[in-house]
Scaffold this active site. Structure first.
Site, PDB file in Angstrom:
ATOM      1  N   HIS A   1      -9.736   1.076   4.985  1.00 21.14           N
ATOM      2  CA  HIS A   1      -8.462   1.295   5.662  1.00 21.14           C
ATOM      3  C   HIS A   1      -8.647   2.296   6.799  1.00 21.14           C
ATOM      4  CE1 HIS A   1      -4.291   2.467   6.374  1.00 21.14           C
ATOM      5  NE2 HIS A   1      -3.940   1.351   5.771  1.00 21.14           N
TER       6      HIS A   1
ATOM      7  N   SER B   1       3.404  -1.937  10.225  1.00 20.39           N
ATOM      8  CA  SER B   1       4.863  -1.958  10.366  1.00 20.39           C
ATOM      9  C   SER B   1       5.463  -3.327  10.034  1.00 20.39           C
ATOM     10  CB  SER B   1       5.283  -1.510  11.772  1.00 20.39           C
ATOM     11  OG  SER B   1       4.886  -0.169  12.008  1.00 20.39           O
TER      12      SER B   1
ATOM     13  N   GLU C   1      -6.984   4.708   7.821  1.00 18.09           N
ATOM     14  CA  GLU C   1      -6.757   6.114   7.476  1.00 18.09           C
ATOM     15  C   GLU C   1      -7.985   6.717   6.791  1.00 18.09           C
ATOM     16  OE1 GLU C   1      -2.002   5.275   7.123  1.00 18.09           O
ATOM     17  OE2 GLU C   1      -3.154   5.588   5.283  1.00 18.09           O
TER      18      GLU C   1
ATOM     19  N   GLY D   1       2.624   2.587  10.704  1.00 19.44           N
ATOM     20  CA  GLY D   1       3.567   3.683  10.521  1.00 19.44           C
ATOM     21  C   GLY D   1       4.268   4.123  11.788  1.00 19.44           C
TER      22      GLY D   1
ATOM     23  N   ASN E   1       0.860  -1.184   0.000  1.00 17.34           N
ATOM     24  CA  ASN E   1       0.000   0.000   0.000  1.00 17.34           C
ATOM     25  C   ASN E   1       0.896   1.233   0.000  1.00 17.34           C
ATOM     26  OD1 ASN E   1      -1.951   1.944   0.303  1.00 17.34           O
ATOM     27  ND2 ASN E   1      -2.457   1.416   2.425  1.00 17.34           N
ATOM     28  N   TRP E   2       1.024   1.874  -1.154  1.00 22.26           N
ATOM     29  CA  TRP E   2       1.921   3.023  -1.288  1.00 22.26           C
ATOM     30  C   TRP E   2       1.364   4.284  -0.633  1.00 22.26           C
ATOM     31  CZ3 TRP E   2       3.883   2.934  -7.089  1.00 22.26           C
ATOM     32  CH2 TRP E   2       4.603   1.753  -7.303  1.00 22.26           C
ATOM     33  N   LYS E   3       0.074   4.286  -0.325  1.00 20.34           N
ATOM     34  CA  LYS E   3      -0.576   5.467   0.262  1.00 20.34           C
ATOM     35  C   LYS E   3      -0.323   6.684  -0.651  1.00 20.34           C
ATOM     36  CE  LYS E   3      -0.327   3.253   4.719  1.00 20.34           C
ATOM     37  NZ  LYS E   3      -0.181   3.396   6.185  1.00 20.34           N
TER      38      LYS E   3
ATOM     39  N   GLY F   1       2.996  -1.232   4.297  1.00 24.70           N
ATOM     40  CA  GLY F   1       3.006   0.202   4.073  1.00 24.70           C
ATOM     41  C   GLY F   1       4.377   0.692   3.662  1.00 24.70           C
ATOM     42  N   GLY F   2       5.085   1.331   4.595  1.00 24.49           N
ATOM     43  CA  GLY F   2       6.361   1.967   4.280  1.00 24.49           C
ATOM     44  C   GLY F   2       7.381   1.060   3.624  1.00 24.49           C
TER      45      GLY F   2
ATOM     46  N   GLU G   1      -5.192  -4.683  10.569  1.00 22.62           N
ATOM     47  CA  GLU G   1      -4.148  -3.713  10.865  1.00 22.62           C
ATOM     48  C   GLU G   1      -4.461  -3.011  12.179  1.00 22.62           C
ATOM     49  OE1 GLU G   1      -2.016  -2.066   7.035  1.00 22.62           O
ATOM     50  OE2 GLU G   1      -3.964  -1.129   7.290  1.00 22.62           O
TER      51      GLU G   1
END
Length: 264
Positions: free
Chosen positions: A106, A222, A108, A184, A13-15, A243-244, A178
């Protein structure tokens, strides 16, 4: 009973990342890793979820990859079809562009952009009606976990689906658990805690649908190359929503590799 026969999924997930030139380099690097060390799709399915503006260019760039890498939309409109809805992208428009997968729910979207149950179930309905496959996200906050409400919150989010998902449509859904406090932050639920929640989700799914034993449940929060193997070893963790670490080709490849090797 575990979901150990389920083919794992590792989804990046590049967001709201990265810039176009970096996106192209990221995909090129990922393709090079997959060329040098192919990961059989029967051992792990790999997918990336770029920004809406990059969906089609990333999809095009992935067409000649040594291993099929799927392209996933990060969200979609709560309105179906086409029409005067400025800024929206509907399920039908995604399907028309051969984007067959979408993230919904999600944290967010729930926390920052106000996606409530009615909006999320509308998105689920439109996605399924258009023939899309859904990765449906669930998770609790740190406060909810500390109050002992984690399981209740997550299972309610699963139950929210039952009002709109038809019996045969459950096979088009994957779950991503999640814990919000681990997204993050560098904090990760221990493999034991993650497995315990995944086991509860599995039990809940089996109460809702005959497909419950076969639905992939991904872990997110994470996820990194150095904890992927321990997570992959858990029987009810069928992949990762990354994610990251998905913004670096090497770490993302190693996570996929860990699930491919550990699950088979």
């Amino acid at each position: 009973m575990s979901g150990s026969t389920i083919t794992p999924w590792v989804v990046g997930n590049w967001k709201m990342n990265p810039m176009q030139s970096d996106s192209q380099q990221l995909i090129q690097s990922l393709k090079q890793y997959l060329q040098a060390g192919p990961i059989d799709v029967a051992q792990c399915r790999i997918a990336v979820a770029p920004t809406a503006i990059a969906l089609l260019s990333v999809q095009q760039q992935l067409q000649d990859a040594a291993v099929e890498v799927l392209t996933v939309a990060q969200d979609l409109s709560r309105v179906a079809g086409t029409g005067a809805y400025t800024g929206e992208v509907s399920a039908e428009l995604l399907k028309d562009s051969a984007i067959h997968y979408v993230l919904i729910g999600h944290s967010e979207r729930r926390e920052l952009f106000g996606d409530d149950v009615s909006q999320i179930t509308a998105k689920v309905t439109h996605a399924l009606n258009a023939g899309l496959q859904i990765i449906y996200c669930v998770g609790e906050s740190l406060e909810q976990r500390e109050q002992g409400l984690a399981e209740q919150v997550v299972l309610q989010q699963i139950c929210d689906l039952s009002s709109v998902v038809k019996a045969e449509q459950w096979q088009n859904i994957k779950i991503a658990y999640e814990p919000i406090w681990a997204i993050g932050t560098g904090k990760t639920a221990s493999p034991e805690d993650a497995q315990a929640m995944h086991e509860k989700i599995r039990a809940g799914l089996k109460q809702l649908t005959g497909y419950g034993q076969d639905i992939a449940i991904l872990y997110g929060g994470s996820v990194k190359a150095d904890n992927a193997e321990a997570l992959a070893a858990c029987p009810d963790i069928n992949g990762a929503l990354v994610g990251g670490a998905s913004l670096q080709a090497e770490s993302f490849y190693k996570i996929a590799q860990a699930f491919a090797q550990t699950k088979h």
